[in-house]
Design a protein around this motif. Structure first.
Motif, PDB file in Angstrom:
ATOM      1  N   ARG A 321       0.842  -1.199   0.000  1.00  0.00           N
ATOM      2  CA  ARG A 321       0.000   0.000   0.000  1.00  0.00           C
ATOM      3  C   ARG A 321       0.877   1.249   0.000  1.00  0.00           C
ATOM      4  NH1 ARG A 321      -5.254  -1.403   0.975  1.00  0.00           N
ATOM      5  NH2 ARG A 321      -5.556  -3.558   1.680  1.00  0.00           N
ATOM      6  N   ARG A 322       0.487   2.245  -0.791  1.00  0.00           N
ATOM      7  CA  ARG A 322       1.267   3.458  -0.952  1.00  0.00           C
ATOM      8  C   ARG A 322       0.568   4.634  -0.270  1.00  0.00           C
ATOM      9  NH1 ARG A 322       6.027   1.189  -2.563  1.00  0.00           N
ATOM     10  NH2 ARG A 322       5.742  -0.139  -4.416  1.00  0.00           N
ATOM     11  N   GLU A 323       1.323   5.364   0.525  1.00  0.00           N
ATOM     12  CA  GLU A 323       0.771   6.519   1.226  1.00  0.00           C
ATOM     13  C   GLU A 323       0.733   7.741   0.307  1.00  0.00           C
ATOM     14  OE1 GLU A 323       1.645   9.201   5.241  1.00  0.00           O
ATOM     15  OE2 GLU A 323       3.047   7.622   4.614  1.00  0.00           O
ATOM     16  N   VAL A 324      -0.356   8.507   0.394  1.00  0.00           N
ATOM     17  CA  VAL A 324      -0.490   9.750  -0.373  1.00  0.00           C
ATOM     18  C   VAL A 324      -0.784  10.884   0.610  1.00  0.00           C
ATOM     19  CG1 VAL A 324      -1.353   8.520  -2.405  1.00  0.00           C
ATOM     20  CG2 VAL A 324      -2.980   9.462  -0.744  1.00  0.00           C
ATOM     21  N   PRO A 325      -0.423  12.143   0.264  1.00  0.00           N
ATOM     22  CA  PRO A 325      -0.709  13.276   1.160  1.00  0.00           C
ATOM     23  C   PRO A 325      -2.182  13.658   1.124  1.00  0.00           C
ATOM     24  CG  PRO A 325       0.347  14.043  -0.846  1.00  0.00           C
ATOM     25  CD  PRO A 325       0.368  12.537  -0.914  1.00  0.00           C
ATOM     26  N   VAL A 326      -2.691  14.093   2.278  1.00  0.00           N
ATOM     27  CA  VAL A 326      -4.075  14.563   2.395  1.00  0.00           C
ATOM     28  C   VAL A 326      -4.062  15.873   3.172  1.00  0.00           C
ATOM     29  CG1 VAL A 326      -6.362  14.078   3.359  1.00  0.00           C
ATOM     30  CG2 VAL A 326      -5.057  12.238   2.293  1.00  0.00           C
ATOM     31  N   ASP A 327      -4.885  16.795   2.765  1.00  0.00           N
ATOM     32  CA  ASP A 327      -4.991  18.099   3.422  1.00  0.00           C
ATOM     33  C   ASP A 327      -5.315  17.905   4.908  1.00  0.00           C
ATOM     34  OD1 ASP A 327      -5.694  20.620   4.357  1.00  0.00           O
ATOM     35  OD2 ASP A 327      -6.802  21.168   2.548  1.00  0.00           O
ATOM     36  N   PRO A 328      -4.528  18.484   5.818  1.00  0.00           N
ATOM     37  CA  PRO A 328      -4.822  18.346   7.255  1.00  0.00           C
ATOM     38  C   PRO A 328      -6.227  18.795   7.625  1.00  0.00           C
ATOM     39  CG  PRO A 328      -2.630  19.245   6.935  1.00  0.00           C
ATOM     40  CD  PRO A 328      -3.270  19.208   5.580  1.00  0.00           C
ATOM     41  N   ALA A 329      -6.782  19.746   6.893  1.00  0.00           N
ATOM     42  CA  ALA A 329      -8.141  20.197   7.187  1.00  0.00           C
ATOM     43  C   ALA A 329      -9.148  19.088   6.940  1.00  0.00           C
ATOM     44  CB  ALA A 329      -8.483  21.422   6.340  1.00  0.00           C
ATOM     45  N   VAL A 330      -8.893  18.248   5.935  1.00  0.00           N
ATOM     46  CA  VAL A 330      -9.773  17.105   5.671  1.00  0.00           C
ATOM     47  C   VAL A 330      -9.639  16.074   6.787  1.00  0.00           C
ATOM     48  CG1 VAL A 330     -10.241  15.190   4.100  1.00  0.00           C
ATOM     49  CG2 VAL A 330      -9.727  17.464   3.180  1.00  0.00           C
ATOM     50  N   LEU A 331      -8.397  15.815   7.208  1.00  0.00           N
ATOM     51  CA  LEU A 331      -8.180  14.850   8.291  1.00  0.00           C
ATOM     52  C   LEU A 331      -8.906  15.288   9.563  1.00  0.00           C
ATOM     53  CD1 LEU A 331      -4.371  14.047   7.887  1.00  0.00           C
ATOM     54  CD2 LEU A 331      -6.324  12.825   6.929  1.00  0.00           C
ATOM     55  N   ALA A 332      -8.923  16.578   9.828  1.00  0.00           N
ATOM     56  CA  ALA A 332      -9.560  17.086  11.042  1.00  0.00           C
ATOM     57  C   ALA A 332     -11.054  16.799  11.068  1.00  0.00           C
ATOM     58  CB  ALA A 332      -9.302  18.585  11.182  1.00  0.00           C
ATOM     59  N   THR A 333     -11.683  16.687   9.896  1.00  0.00           N
ATOM     60  CA  THR A 333     -13.129  16.433   9.863  1.00  0.00           C
ATOM     61  C   THR A 333     -13.472  15.011  10.282  1.00  0.00           C
ATOM     62  OG1 THR A 333     -13.170  15.729   7.534  1.00  0.00           O
ATOM     63  CG2 THR A 333     -13.376  18.084   7.973  1.00  0.00           C
ATOM     64  N   TYR A 334     -12.496  14.128  10.305  1.00  0.00           N
ATOM     65  CA  TYR A 334     -12.765  12.734  10.674  1.00  0.00           C
ATOM     66  C   TYR A 334     -12.643  12.479  12.170  1.00  0.00           C
ATOM     67  CZ  TYR A 334     -12.078  11.889   5.663  1.00  0.00           C
ATOM     68  OH  TYR A 334     -12.169  11.910   4.290  1.00  0.00           O
ATOM     69  N   ALA A 335     -12.136  13.440  12.937  1.00  0.00           N
ATOM     70  CA  ALA A 335     -11.897  13.241  14.364  1.00  0.00           C
ATOM     71  C   ALA A 335     -13.207  12.996  15.112  1.00  0.00           C
ATOM     72  CB  ALA A 335     -11.179  14.454  14.943  1.00  0.00           C
TER      73      ALA A 335
END
Length: 412
Positions: A321-335
């Motif tokens: 599996r290959r890691e890709v970058p994701v906007d931190p603002a998007v990650l914050a919505t999953y908390a």
């Protein structure tokens, strides 16, 4: 990181090594390098249990409560007690881990889980499944079984395993407490991200995963497994494989062991993992192919996939599996906290450009993005998918693990 692979061909065996031990003197890897073997310990626990049954020291259908102190209330299900055989076959109805498992230090999580905390948990827990009918992986169950065995025998769990398994088979480097020689030969443990980590120590749950060993010692054990002759250990091994209970399609559990029947073959195997090590032992009852893998990196599921593939090539290797970058603002919505079941809550935390998940009574792990909504874990073979209703709104997630897709809704 290092990997030691061992194979048995009749009376001959071969050992292949890769990488470095990471020890203070960086000594070369060989068949005597020490690794934590984690849950392979469960097979030893099952063997001691079987040996004690064959000696008449206890019975398979004995209630577990029989061997605990007076005043400790073992949970039951509508009057059906948990038996010793239920504990040995991953079907006790107890969860994988106790809900009061809350280590002060997650880098050495088992050391402060004492008998008192175990007794408190058992006395207040209610079973959700009838014992003997429901498979669930069992760190708690095997830890409890090992504790019961030492109480019955009047010896420590390590003394039991050493006297009844290691000594008869000449396994002098399979121990919980490390001698000075073993300490010098210990491979340094690493996380799945290849960061150096400390070793794990166990208290009351030692029967779930406390042992350390070497490829040469496990080869002696594997030789006995593949060609059990007369003697107490061989007789106990036969008993551990005589009882089979289903865990999934084409997959059974025996006492301690996993038994998979796929691709026209039958594989007997067990894996192990601690904070810094991943291990595997297994063999085919039909082709006689076999494998031992000892790694000092906690990349558990790829190690299992490699072991299965080396025994039977029809089992696929782990997907890369290959890691890709994701906007931190998007990650914050999953908390948030997501309820997969009443006993399983996944807590999701974002930290800048990183995302972390912690399951109930489990350590927190980082997960890595394959896309904006798809994430994978490097510590176990598990993936998480996030979804939002059209137009936004409260997200949900799906946990993909062991062939199952488990949904969880955000708790508000």
């Amino acid at each position: 990181m290092s990997l030691v692979a061992a194979f048995l061909d009749g009376e001959r065996h071969s050992i292949t090594v890769h990488g470095q031990s990471g020890s203070s003197d960086n000594r070369p890897l060989d068949g005597d390098t020490i690794f934590e073997i984690g849950s392979i310990t469960k097979v030893f626990t099952a063997l001691v249990f079987a040996d004690m049954v064959l000696r008449g020291e206890l019975a398979p259908d004995d209630p577990a409560a029989k061997y605990l102190p007076a005043g400790i209330r073992m949970p039951d299900f509508e009057g059906a007690p948990i038996t010793l055989m239920d504990l040995a076959t991953y079907t006790s109805g107890l969860p994988r881990m106790p809900s009061n498992f809350a280590p002060k230090d997650w880098s050495n999580p088992y050391i402060d889980y004492t008998a008192e905390r175990l007794y408190d948990y058992l006395s207040n827990h209610k079973l959700g499944h009838k014992p003997g009918k429901h498979y669930e992986y069992a760190n708690l169950g095997f830890g409890l079984l090992g504790h019961i065995l030492e109480r019955r025998a009047g010896k420590s769990y390590e003394e039991l395993v050493v006297s009844r398994i290691c000594a008869p088979l000449g396994m002098e480097d399979t121990r919980i407490a490390l001698s000075s020689s073993m300490q010098q030969r210990l491979a340094r443990g690493h996380s799945a991200a290849l960061a150096p980590v400390g070793n794990w120590d166990f208290s009351v749950l030692a029967g779930a995963g406390a042992f350390r060993s070497t490829a040469n010692d496990l080869m002696k054990f594997l030789r006995m497994c593949m060609n059990p002759a007369d003697g107490p250990v061989a007789a106990a091994l036969k008993m551990t494989l005589s009882e089979r209970r289903p865990s999934a399609e084409e997959r059974d559990v025996a006492l301690g062991w996993f038994v998979w029947s796929r691709f026209g073959d039958e594989l007997i195997w067990k894996s192990g993992g601690t904070g810094g090590y991943a291990t595997f032992i297994g063999y085919s009852t039909k082709t006689r192919r076999n494998c031992i893998l000892l790694s000092n990196a906690a990349d558990y599921d790829p190690n299992i996939a490699l072991g299965m593939h080396l025994i039977n090539a029809a089992y696929p290797l782990a997907k890369i599996r290959r890691e890709v970058p994701v906007d931190p603002a998007v990650l914050a919505t999953y908390a948030g906290r997501y309820e997969v079941s009443p006993t399983l809550i996944l807590t999701v935390r974002s930290d800048g450009g990183r995302l972390f998940i912690q399951a109930t009574a489990q350590p927190e792990f980082e997960v890595y993005a394959e896309s904006e909504a798809e994430f994978f874990c490097r510590v176990v073979d598990a993936q998480i998918s996030f979804a939002r209703p059209e137009g936004g709104g409260v997200p949900s997630l799906t946990l993909h693990q062991n062939g199952n897709d488990l949904s969880g809704k955000l708790l508000l």
